[in-house]
Scaffold this active site. Structure first.
Site, PDB file in Angstrom:
ATOM      1  N   MET A 161       0.862  -1.166   0.000  1.00 49.55           N
ATOM      2  CA  MET A 161       0.000   0.000   0.000  1.00 49.55           C
ATOM      3  C   MET A 161       0.907   1.226   0.000  1.00 49.55           C
ATOM      4  SD  MET A 161      -2.945   0.112   2.675  1.00 49.55           S
ATOM      5  CE  MET A 161      -3.150   1.466   3.717  1.00 49.55           C
ATOM      6  N   TYR A 433       1.169   3.778  12.419  1.00 51.47           N
ATOM      7  CA  TYR A 433       0.870   3.534  10.996  1.00 51.47           C
ATOM      8  C   TYR A 433      -0.608   3.223  10.771  1.00 51.47           C
ATOM      9  CZ  TYR A 433       2.055  -1.593  11.634  1.00 51.47           C
ATOM     10  OH  TYR A 433       2.139  -2.892  12.016  1.00 51.47           O
ATOM     11  N   GLU A 434      -1.019   3.336   9.526  1.00 49.91           N
ATOM     12  CA  GLU A 434      -2.452   3.226   9.170  1.00 49.91           C
ATOM     13  C   GLU A 434      -3.271   4.326   9.830  1.00 49.91           C
ATOM     14  OE1 GLU A 434      -4.169   1.974   7.009  1.00 49.91           O
ATOM     15  OE2 GLU A 434      -2.402   0.960   6.222  1.00 49.91           O
ATOM     16  N   GLY A 435      -2.676   5.458  10.036  1.00 48.34           N
ATOM     17  CA  GLY A 435      -3.381   6.580  10.668  1.00 48.34           C
ATOM     18  C   GLY A 435      -3.136   6.561  12.162  1.00 48.34           C
TER      19      GLY A 435
END
Ligand SMILES: Cc1cc2nc3c(=O)[nH]c(=O)nc-3n(C[C@H](O)[C@H](O)[C@H](O)COP(=O)(O)OP(=O)(O)OC[C@H]3O[C@@H](n4cnc5c(N)ncnc54)[C@H](O)[C@@H]3O)c2cc1C
Length: 590
Positions: A161, A433-435
Site C-alpha cells: 500500500m 501507521y495506518e493513521g
C-alpha cells in the site's frame, strides 16, 4: 517466549458475542459454523505456534537487510511464508472463485490475531496483501481481479500500500506522485513513496504495489487522487521502473522491511488505473479500513503474547512472602495483589479488545452477506463506527499491556533476552501507521458521529441499555457490572451530545477531546462485550459447563467494569470540560 493460541477464548467470543451460529444462516456461510471455526483455529494455532512464533526473536536480532536495491528477509521467513500460503491462509476470507476459502472475516480475524501474536513483522506481509485484495475486489475490473487476486492468494505475489510520501503522511491531500497517461490506456508514474511495508523483499516472485498518484490536471487535494496498480515485474517479465532506494532502521518490527520506493527514475513506472480517475482515495479507504481493522487486531495479538509471558514469569519468580501468610516463606510473585492487578489489567484489556474486534468482524460479515438491505446498512454503519475503536484503542492498549509485561518481570523484563522489550518496541508502531490515534479519533468525531447526527452512536447505546437490563435480572456480580456500564453509557451519551452541539461551531474544542472520546467509547464497547460475555458465562455455569473457564470470564468482566469502565466519568470531563486547558496556552509559550 512460548505462545499458545487462545483458541478457547476466541471460540467463546465468536459463539457467544459475535453470533457465529447466526452467520451460518447467511448465504455463502452455511458451512462456517462452530465445527469449521474450531477446525480452522486449531490448524492456525499449530502453524503459528510451531512455525511462525519461533522466528519472532530471530527477526528482531537478524532483521531484513538491504543491498544493491535488493532486500533479504530474516532467515526462516521464506520457508514459513511458503508454509503459510500453501496452507491456504492468505485466502481464508476471500472468494472461492478466485482461489480463496470464502470463510467469514470473523474466522479470518481470529487466525490473523494468532499470526500477529506469533510474529508481528511476518504478519505484516499477509496483512497488506489482504488489503490489496480487498481494494481490487471492490474497485478493480473483473479482468484485474482475475489477473491479480488468484496469484496474491496463492502467495506467488504479495501486495503493498503506497500512500505516504515525505511531505504527505497523515494529510494525503498533499500526495504529489505524478501519473502521466501513456497513450495506451496505461500510465507512467513518477514520485517517491516512503515507509512502504514489504515494499521490497524476497518472499514472492512479484510485488503488486497499489499506489496513490495524481493525473495531470487533476483537482487539488483528496479529490484529485487516483489509485494505480504498479507491479514490480510486468506481465512480459521485464522489471517495472520502481527502485527500492533503502530500508529503514527501526525501533521495532525489525524483520518487516520498510522501504523507500522511487517510482519512475527513467521512463516512469507503468501503472494501471483502478476504477475511475480522481476517485482513488475512496478505493484506498476500502483498503485502509481493512488494514486499520487488521492493525487493531495486531494490537490484540501483541497484548495476548505479552500477557502469556507475564503470567508464566509471575508463576515462577520467587520473591517476597504472601501477605496473607498462605506460604511459610517467599513464594511466586503471582501471589502479590499488585502483580495480580497488573495481570488482570493485561488480561481484561486484551479480552475486551478481542471481543470488540471479533464483534466488529461479524458486523462486517452481516453487512456483506445479509439478504435484507436495511440489515446490511445498519451493520455496515456499526462496523465503520467500530473500526477506529478497534484500531485506535487496541493499539494504544497494546503498548500499555506490553509495558506492564515488562513491569511484572521487574529488572528481568528490561533485559532483551526476556522477550518482553521486543513486544513493547514492536507494539509502538501500531498506534502510528495506518493513521495515528489522533487520525482515528478525528474520524470517529467527524465521519462516524457528526455525519449521521449521532444515530449509530445512540443505536449502540440503546443496545447497551438492553444488556444492562439483562444484567440487572441476572443479579449478583452482574448487577455491579450493570451499574458501571450504565454510568459509562451515560457519560458517553453526554459526550456525543457535546460533539454534536459544538462540532461545527467550535471544532477546536471538540477535536481537542477527540482521543479521550475514542478512549471512552472504546472502553465502553469493550466493557459492554465483556458484560455480555459475563451473561453467557453465567448461563454456562448454571448448566455446569466448563466452570473454571466461565468463572474466569465473570471475574474478568467484573474487573474490567471496576478498573476500566470506572474511568468513564473522567474521560467525559476531559472532553466536555477540558478543552480550553489544551488549547489556551499561546503557541509562543511552548
Ligand atoms: C514502520 C512503518 C511502516 C509504515 N508502512 C506504511 C505503508 O506500508 N504504506 C504507507 O503508505 N505508509 C506507511 N507508513 C507511514 C505511516 O502510515 C505514517 O507514518 C503515518 O500515517 C503518520 O504520518 P507521518 O509519519 O507523516 O506523521 P505526521 O502526519 O507528520 O504526524 C505527526 C503528528 O501529528 C499528528 N497529526 C497530524 N495530523 C493531524 C490532525 N489532522 N489532527 C491531529 N493530529 C494530527 C499525528 O497524530 C502525529 O502525532 C509506515 C510508517 C512506519 C513508521
Amino acid at each position: 517466549m512460548i505462545y499458545r493460541a487462545p483458541v478457547k477464548d476466541m471460540l467463546f467470543t465468536m459463539k457467544e458475542l459475535a453470533g457465529l451460529d447466526e452467520l451460518t444462516k447467511l448465504p455463502g456461510f452455511e458451512d462456517a459454523g462452530e465445527e469449521t471455526a474450531a477446525t480452522v483455529l486449531a490448524a492456525s494455532a499449530k502453524l503459528t505456534e510451531d512455525v511462525v512464533a519461533p522466528l519472532n526473536a530471530t527477526g528482531d536480532k537478524n532483521p531484513s537487510s538491504f543491498k544493491d536495491g535488493q532486500v533479504t528477509t530474516t532467515p526462516g521467513f521464506k520457508d514459513a511464508f511458503q508454509q503459510y500460503v500453501e496452507g491456504g491462509w492468505q485466502g481464508v476470507q476471500h472468494p472461492p472463485a478466485l482461489g480463496g476459502q470464502g470463510l467469514p472475516k470473523l474466522i479470518s480475524a481470529a487466525c490473523m490475531e494468532m499470526l500477529d501474536s506469533a510474529n508481528l513483522s511476518f504478519a505484516l506481509c499477509p496483512l497488506l496483501t489482504d488489503g490489496a485484495i480487498e481494494a481490487l475486489l471492490v474497485a478493480g475490473t473483473p479482468e484485474q481481479q482475475q489477473a491479480y487476486v488468484p496469484n496474491l492468494i496463492a502467495g506467488k505475489w504479495t501486495g503493498t500500500m503506497n500512500l505516504t510520501e515525505p511531505q504527505a503522511g497523515s494529510d494525503l491531500a498533499l500526495v504529489s506522485t505524478r501519473a502521466d497517461p501513456g497513450g495506451d490506456g496505461t500510465y507512467r508514474l513518477h514520485g517517491t513513496k516512503v515507509f512502504i511495508t514489504y515494499g521490497e523483499h524476497d518472499l514472492s516472485e512479484n510485488i503488486i504495489h497499489l499506489v496513490l498518484a495524481r493525473v495531470a490536471g487533476a483537482p487539488e487535494g483528496v479529490k484529485g487522487i487516483s489509485l494505480f496498480i504498479c507491479p514490480k515485474v510486468l506481465a512480459d517479465g521485464t522489471r517495472n521502473d520502481i527502485q527500492c532506494v533503502s530500508i529503514e532502521h527501526k525501533l521495532g518490527i525489525k524483520a518487516s522491511p520498510t522501504a523507500v520506493l522511487q517510482f519512475g527514475d527513467a521512463d516512469g513506472a507503468v501503472g494501471y488505473l483502478v476504477g475511475k480517475e480522481n476517485r482513488g482515495l475512496e478505493y484506498m479507504f476500502v483498503m485502509m479500513n481493512a488494514a486499520r481493522y487488521a492493525v487493531g487486531v495486531q494490537g490484540v495479538g501483541v497484548a495476548e503474547r505479552a500477557y502469556q509471558g507475564a503470567v508464566a514469569y509471575a508463576r515462577e519468580r520467587i520473591q517476597g512472602r504472601p501477605l496473607d501468610g498462605s506460604l511459610p516463606g517467599a513464594g511466586p510473585i503471582i501471589n502479590h495483589p499488585d502483580v495480580r492487578r497488573m495481570l488482570m489489567t493485561m488480561r481484561a484489556l486484551t479480552e475486551g479488545s478481542r471481543a470488540m474486534a471479533l464483534v466488529a468482524a461479524a458486523m462486517h460479515d452481516v453487512a456483506h452477506a445479509h439478504p435484507d438491505e436495511a440489515v446490511r446498512a445498519r451493520n455496515q454503519a456499526a462496523y465503520e463506527f467500530l473500526v477506529p475503536l478497534v484500531k485506535g484503542f487496541s493499539t494504544e492498549m497494546s503498548v500499555e499491556v506490553a509495558s506492564l509485561g515488562i513491569q511484572v518481570r521487574g529488572g528481568a523484563g528490561y533485559i532483551e533476552e526476556s522477550g518482553a522489550p521486543q513486544l513493547m518496541r514492536d507494539a509502538r508502531i501500531l498506534s502510528i501507521y495506518e493513521g495515528t490515534t489522533a487520525i482515528q479519533a478525528n474520524g470517529l468525531v467527524g465521519r462516524k458521529t457528526m455525519r449521521d447526527g449521532g444515530r449509530t452512536a445512540r443505536a449502540l447505546a440503546g443496545m447497551m441499555e438492553e444488556t444492562e437490563a439483562a444484567l440487572q435480572t441476572q443479579g449478583g456480580t452482574a448487577v455491579v457490572v450493570a451499574a458501571r456500564l450504565g454510568t459509562a453509557r451515560k457519560a458517553f451519551l453526554e459526550v456525543v451530545d457535546f460533539v454534536l452541539k459544538h462540532g461545527k461551531s467550535n471544532p477546536n474544542a471538540v477535536f481537542a477531546g477527540a482521543v479521550p472520546y475514542l478512549m471512552l467509547t472504546s472502553q465502553l464497547v469493550a466493557g459492554w462485550q465483556l458484560a455480555r460475555g459475563l451473561l453467557a458465562a453465567e448461563r454456562s455455569l448454571a448448566r455446569g459447563v466448563d466452570a473454571d473457564f466461565m468463572r474466569a470470564k465473570v471475574v474478568t468482566a467484573r474487573f474490567f467494569a471496576d478498573h476500566v469502565l470506572s474511568q468513564a466519568q473522567s474521560w467525559r470531563d476531559r472532553v466536555v470540560e477540558g478543552a480550553s486547558s489544551i488549547t489556551d496556552l499561546s503557541l509562543d509559550s511552548f
